[in-house]
Design a protein around this motif. Structure first.
Motif, PDB file in Angstrom:
ATOM      1  N   ALA A 250      14.012  13.225   2.658  1.00  0.00           N
ATOM      2  CA  ALA A 250      13.860  13.655   1.264  1.00  0.00           C
ATOM      3  C   ALA A 250      13.594  15.152   1.171  1.00  0.00           C
ATOM      4  CB  ALA A 250      12.725  12.895   0.588  1.00  0.00           C
ATOM      5  N   PHE A 251      13.232  15.768   2.307  1.00  0.00           N
ATOM      6  CA  PHE A 251      12.823  17.175   2.314  1.00  0.00           C
ATOM      7  C   PHE A 251      13.849  18.055   3.025  1.00  0.00           C
ATOM      8  CE2 PHE A 251       9.200  14.335   2.201  1.00  0.00           C
ATOM      9  CZ  PHE A 251       8.560  14.750   1.045  1.00  0.00           C
ATOM     10  N   SER A 252      15.093  17.703   2.884  1.00  0.00           N
ATOM     11  CA  SER A 252      16.251  18.373   3.470  1.00  0.00           C
ATOM     12  C   SER A 252      16.582  17.736   4.811  1.00  0.00           C
ATOM     13  CB  SER A 252      16.055  19.891   3.642  1.00  0.00           C
ATOM     14  OG  SER A 252      15.354  20.192   4.841  1.00  0.00           O
ATOM     15  N   GLU A 253      17.729  18.098   5.351  1.00  0.00           N
ATOM     16  CA  GLU A 253      18.161  17.537   6.635  1.00  0.00           C
ATOM     17  C   GLU A 253      17.183  17.886   7.750  1.00  0.00           C
ATOM     18  OE1 GLU A 253      21.490  19.834   8.633  1.00  0.00           O
ATOM     19  OE2 GLU A 253      21.621  20.685   6.596  1.00  0.00           O
ATOM     20  N   TYR A 254      16.401  18.949   7.557  1.00  0.00           N
ATOM     21  CA  TYR A 254      15.455  19.370   8.589  1.00  0.00           C
ATOM     22  C   TYR A 254      14.181  18.518   8.583  1.00  0.00           C
ATOM     23  CZ  TYR A 254      18.608  23.313   8.765  1.00  0.00           C
ATOM     24  OH  TYR A 254      19.743  24.089   8.891  1.00  0.00           O
ATOM     25  N   GLY A 255      14.068  17.619   7.610  1.00  0.00           N
ATOM     26  CA  GLY A 255      12.960  16.676   7.597  1.00  0.00           C
ATOM     27  C   GLY A 255      13.294  15.370   8.294  1.00  0.00           C
ATOM     28  N   GLU A 256      14.541  15.244   8.718  1.00  0.00           N
ATOM     29  CA  GLU A 256      14.930  14.023   9.436  1.00  0.00           C
ATOM     30  C   GLU A 256      14.103  13.904  10.714  1.00  0.00           C
ATOM     31  OE1 GLU A 256      15.707  10.851   9.798  1.00  0.00           O
ATOM     32  OE2 GLU A 256      17.395  11.371   8.488  1.00  0.00           O
ATOM     33  N   GLY A 257      13.687  12.670  11.014  1.00  0.00           N
ATOM     34  CA  GLY A 257      12.841  12.441  12.184  1.00  0.00           C
ATOM     35  C   GLY A 257      11.353  12.500  11.879  1.00  0.00           C
ATOM     36  N   TYR A 258      11.011  12.618  10.575  1.00  0.00           N
ATOM     37  CA  TYR A 258       9.610  12.651  10.148  1.00  0.00           C
ATOM     38  C   TYR A 258       9.429  11.726   8.942  1.00  0.00           C
ATOM     39  CZ  TYR A 258       9.480  17.036  12.833  1.00  0.00           C
ATOM     40  OH  TYR A 258       9.575  17.983  13.828  1.00  0.00           O
ATOM     41  N   VAL A 259       8.186  11.435   8.630  1.00  0.00           N
ATOM     42  CA  VAL A 259       7.839  10.784   7.369  1.00  0.00           C
ATOM     43  C   VAL A 259       6.663  11.542   6.765  1.00  0.00           C
ATOM     44  CG1 VAL A 259       8.676   8.453   7.882  1.00  0.00           C
ATOM     45  CG2 VAL A 259       6.352   9.115   8.579  1.00  0.00           C
TER      46      VAL A 259
ATOM     47  N   LEU B 108       8.450  31.038  -1.085  1.00  0.00           N
ATOM     48  CA  LEU B 108       7.319  30.805  -0.181  1.00  0.00           C
ATOM     49  C   LEU B 108       6.456  29.691  -0.774  1.00  0.00           C
ATOM     50  CD1 LEU B 108       6.070  34.360   0.889  1.00  0.00           C
ATOM     51  CD2 LEU B 108       7.562  32.812   2.141  1.00  0.00           C
ATOM     52  N   PRO B 109       6.650  28.458  -0.358  1.00  0.00           N
ATOM     53  CA  PRO B 109       5.896  27.341  -0.934  1.00  0.00           C
ATOM     54  C   PRO B 109       4.715  26.946  -0.046  1.00  0.00           C
ATOM     55  CG  PRO B 109       7.847  26.521   0.198  1.00  0.00           C
ATOM     56  CD  PRO B 109       7.731  27.993   0.510  1.00  0.00           C
ATOM     57  N   TYR B 110       3.651  27.722  -0.126  1.00  0.00           N
ATOM     58  CA  TYR B 110       2.495  27.487   0.746  1.00  0.00           C
ATOM     59  C   TYR B 110       1.201  27.505  -0.062  1.00  0.00           C
ATOM     60  CZ  TYR B 110       5.786  28.351   4.523  1.00  0.00           C
ATOM     61  OH  TYR B 110       6.865  28.273   5.374  1.00  0.00           O
ATOM     62  N   PRO B 111       0.267  26.570   0.242  1.00  0.00           N
ATOM     63  CA  PRO B 111       0.362  25.456   1.186  1.00  0.00           C
ATOM     64  C   PRO B 111       1.583  24.585   0.902  1.00  0.00           C
ATOM     65  CG  PRO B 111      -1.901  25.695   0.454  1.00  0.00           C
ATOM     66  CD  PRO B 111      -1.073  26.596  -0.415  1.00  0.00           C
ATOM     67  N   SER B 112       2.125  24.026   1.979  1.00  0.00           N
ATOM     68  CA  SER B 112       3.428  23.382   1.918  1.00  0.00           C
ATOM     69  C   SER B 112       3.364  21.899   1.553  1.00  0.00           C
ATOM     70  CB  SER B 112       4.122  23.521   3.290  1.00  0.00           C
ATOM     71  OG  SER B 112       5.191  22.614   3.429  1.00  0.00           O
ATOM     72  N   ASN B 113       4.293  21.507   0.753  1.00  0.00           N
ATOM     73  CA  ASN B 113       4.666  20.107   0.586  1.00  0.00           C
ATOM     74  C   ASN B 113       6.060  19.996   1.219  1.00  0.00           C
ATOM     75  OD1 ASN B 113       5.448  17.563  -0.270  1.00  0.00           O
ATOM     76  ND2 ASN B 113       5.472  18.062  -2.448  1.00  0.00           N
ATOM     77  N   PRO B 114       6.201  19.331   2.374  1.00  0.00           N
ATOM     78  CA  PRO B 114       5.451  18.160   2.820  1.00  0.00           C
ATOM     79  C   PRO B 114       4.500  18.350   3.987  1.00  0.00           C
ATOM     80  CG  PRO B 114       7.565  18.192   3.926  1.00  0.00           C
ATOM     81  CD  PRO B 114       7.519  19.430   3.074  1.00  0.00           C
TER      82      PRO B 114
ATOM     83  N   PHE C  67      -2.281  17.949   0.456  1.00  0.00           N
ATOM     84  CA  PHE C  67      -2.820  16.642   0.874  1.00  0.00           C
ATOM     85  C   PHE C  67      -1.723  15.752   1.456  1.00  0.00           C
ATOM     86  CE2 PHE C  67      -3.362  16.689  -3.952  1.00  0.00           C
ATOM     87  CZ  PHE C  67      -2.061  16.329  -4.250  1.00  0.00           C
ATOM     88  N   TYR C  68      -0.990  16.337   2.415  1.00  0.00           N
ATOM     89  CA  TYR C  68       0.089  15.617   3.082  1.00  0.00           C
ATOM     90  C   TYR C  68       0.003  15.786   4.596  1.00  0.00           C
ATOM     91  CZ  TYR C  68       1.943  16.250  -1.636  1.00  0.00           C
ATOM     92  OH  TYR C  68       2.089  16.288  -2.986  1.00  0.00           O
TER      93      TYR C  68
ATOM     94  N   VAL D  48       0.867  -1.173   0.000  1.00  0.00           N
ATOM     95  CA  VAL D  48       0.000   0.000   0.000  1.00  0.00           C
ATOM     96  C   VAL D  48       0.907   1.227   0.000  1.00  0.00           C
ATOM     97  CG1 VAL D  48      -1.739   1.328   1.250  1.00  0.00           C
ATOM     98  CG2 VAL D  48      -1.868  -1.170   1.216  1.00  0.00           C
ATOM     99  N   SER D  49       0.875   1.982  -1.076  1.00  0.00           N
ATOM    100  CA  SER D  49       1.754   3.144  -1.197  1.00  0.00           C
ATOM    101  C   SER D  49       0.984   4.420  -0.905  1.00  0.00           C
ATOM    102  CB  SER D  49       2.364   3.216  -2.595  1.00  0.00           C
ATOM    103  OG  SER D  49       3.175   4.368  -2.726  1.00  0.00           O
ATOM    104  N   LEU D  50       1.484   5.187   0.059  1.00  0.00           N
ATOM    105  CA  LEU D  50       0.919   6.498   0.396  1.00  0.00           C
ATOM    106  C   LEU D  50       2.000   7.559   0.168  1.00  0.00           C
ATOM    107  CD1 LEU D  50      -0.934   5.533   3.718  1.00  0.00           C
ATOM    108  CD2 LEU D  50      -1.857   5.567   1.397  1.00  0.00           C
ATOM    109  N   THR D  51       2.661   7.449  -0.979  1.00  0.00           N
ATOM    110  CA  THR D  51       3.870   8.233  -1.224  1.00  0.00           C
ATOM    111  C   THR D  51       3.671   9.437  -2.135  1.00  0.00           C
ATOM    112  OG1 THR D  51       4.455   6.723  -3.022  1.00  0.00           O
ATOM    113  CG2 THR D  51       5.422   6.283  -0.844  1.00  0.00           C
ATOM    114  N   ILE D  52       2.995   9.270  -3.246  1.00  0.00           N
ATOM    115  CA  ILE D  52       3.028  10.278  -4.306  1.00  0.00           C
ATOM    116  C   ILE D  52       1.843  11.237  -4.198  1.00  0.00           C
ATOM    117  CG2 ILE D  52       2.992  10.644  -6.804  1.00  0.00           C
ATOM    118  CD1 ILE D  52       5.583   9.444  -5.773  1.00  0.00           C
ATOM    119  N   GLY D  53       2.118  12.512  -4.467  1.00  0.00           N
ATOM    120  CA  GLY D  53       1.082  13.531  -4.459  1.00  0.00           C
ATOM    121  C   GLY D  53       0.348  13.589  -5.777  1.00  0.00           C
ATOM    122  N   GLN D  54      -0.309  12.493  -6.105  1.00  0.00           N
ATOM    123  CA  GLN D  54      -1.051  12.367  -7.358  1.00  0.00           C
ATOM    124  C   GLN D  54      -2.540  12.284  -7.040  1.00  0.00           C
ATOM    125  OE1 GLN D  54      -0.426  11.987 -10.936  1.00  0.00           O
ATOM    126  NE2 GLN D  54      -2.652  12.073 -10.864  1.00  0.00           N
ATOM    127  N   PRO D  55      -3.341  13.304  -7.386  1.00  0.00           N
ATOM    128  CA  PRO D  55      -4.776  13.218  -7.121  1.00  0.00           C
ATOM    129  C   PRO D  55      -5.371  11.935  -7.688  1.00  0.00           C
ATOM    130  CG  PRO D  55      -4.198  15.417  -7.887  1.00  0.00           C
ATOM    131  CD  PRO D  55      -2.973  14.558  -8.074  1.00  0.00           C
TER     132      PRO D  55
END
Length: 385
Positions: free
Chosen positions: A347-356, A166-172, A314-315, A31-38
């Motif tokens: 995948a979202f920079s070193e500041y995304g470490e510790g999250y999924v 300014l990437p808002y609404p934000s991914n991720p 949708f993340y 079950v993949s919940l990975t891609i931001g594809q509507p």
């Protein structure tokens, strides 16, 4: 022959999202919940407009910046939806928002200039910036609910700063910025030789309040990126837009011209229909995403996975810090032991470490199955300590 490659190209990597997606693709039962594809089809009336264009042999080049009727429709759309005022000579129709970003950075960046990015951040910006010889500078937003602010930005401004993204609404993370935050950032930037690139591709997917653009406060320094991929479930049609003052567009269209000539004529006709008759097509999708958001957010919270509740996109971006594992290792372990795929936060920079990152651009049935598997994994992991 490897030494004949451009060093900057050799230095960049495939997107961490795609790397992980490719790693787990093809696993049976996953079950993949990975891609931001509507998961919605493109609206039927939009497809009909494209079919009509083909039947009418509308399959030739268009003006480099796009059909006049499309640019007029795009201007009217952002005026009606967000109160932004542009004329057709202030917009380019691009091959998706990705190409809009590419020509934007190639137009405004020089060797050695710096680009400020809120982090964690979508991985598509940094390679484009580096290919221009510029330097990405990450601003840690983790202690501010993943929201950029004027106070966070100010210490990072130098005489090399050329651009703020300014990437808002934000991914991720799905976060947005309040009107007050945008107004304060505009006041900080006003009059400085710094462009604001406002990536608003998720503008139609805002669940609390309405989308606001910093271009309301600072149009003369803002370059707005948008498109139809998320709002109208048209990812494969490749229709994006860049809005900016005409003197910027004059330069940008030269880069666009030599890159792609123009975007697909058939897709442009479909886009006219989407922006006019389909102006409110996103409403039904947004309602479905809002329902999925509530379900997935409540499930993650019940599992004891801390997560900031998104305002848009949708993340979800839950913390996995309690498991004391690198996010990539955690994501691989979940695939192997639970059969569900999430994107590692790294995948979202070193500041995304510790999250999924979990995408809820999937049906409730798929979300339920994926979250059931994740819950069993989390419980087993805690019980094994």
């Amino acid at each position: 022959m490897k030494h004949l490659f451009q060093p900057r190209v050799q230095a960049i990597q495939l997107s961490g999202i795609r790397q992980f997606f490719n790693l787990v693709a093809g696993r049976p039962g996953l079950v993949s919940l990975t891609i931001g594809q509507p998961d919605f089809p493109t609206p039927d009336h939009v497809k009909a407009a494209a079919q009509e264009a083909i039947a009418d042999d509308f399959t030739t080049y268009t003006a480099n910046a796009g059909l006049l009727e499309l640019r007029q429709a795009a201007c009217q759309f952002v005026a009606d939806k967000y109160g932004l005022r542009y004329s057709p000579d202030e917009v380019i129709a691009t091959v998706g928002a990705s190409q809009a970003l590419d020509i934007t950075f190639r137009t405004i960046l020089e060797e050695g200039t710096e680009v400020l990015l809120p982090a964690p951040v979508y991985p598509g910006y940094e390679p484009l910036i580096r290919l221009c010889g510029a330097k990405p500078v990450h601003i840690d937003t983790r202690q501010n609910g993943f929201r950029l602010s004027a106070e966070l930005i100010a210490p990072y401004i130098t005489d090399k700063t050329r651009c703020l993204v300014l990437p808002y609404p934000s991914n991720p993370t799905g976060t947005t910025l309040s009107s007050e935050a945008l107004e304060a950032i505009a006041a900080l930037m006003k009059g400085r030789p710094i462009w604001i690139v406002s990536d608003e591709i998720y503008s139609e997917l805002v669940y609390r309040g309405r989308h606001r653009s910093i271009a309301e406060w600072l149009p003369e320094q803002t370059i707005v990126i948008n498109g139809l991929s998320k709002s109208h479930s048209m990812t494969g049609w490749r229709i994006g837009f860049v809005f900016a003052p005409s003197f910027v567009i004059e330069q940008m269209v030269k880069v666009h011209q030599y890159s792609v000539s123009c975007t697909s004529s058939v897709s442009q006709k479909a886009a006219v229909e989407a922006l006019t008759a389909g102006k409110n097509d996103a409403e039904a999708m947004r309602a479905a995403y809002a329902e999925r958001l509530e379900y997935a957010y409540n499930r993650l919270t019940a599992m004891g996975l801390p997560v900031e509740k998104p305002d848009g996109a949708f993340y979800l971006f839950p913390s996995i810090a309690a498991f004391h594992m690198p996010s990539f290792d955690f994501a691989v372990d979940v695939v192997e032991k639970a059969g569900v795929a999430l994107v590692p936060g790294s995948a979202f920079s070193e500041y995304g470490e510790g999250y999924v990152r979990l995408s809820y651009a999937y049906s409730l049935d798929v979300l339920k199955e994926g979250l059931d598997r994740l819950e069993r994994y989390v419980q087993a992991k805690r019980n094994s300590r």
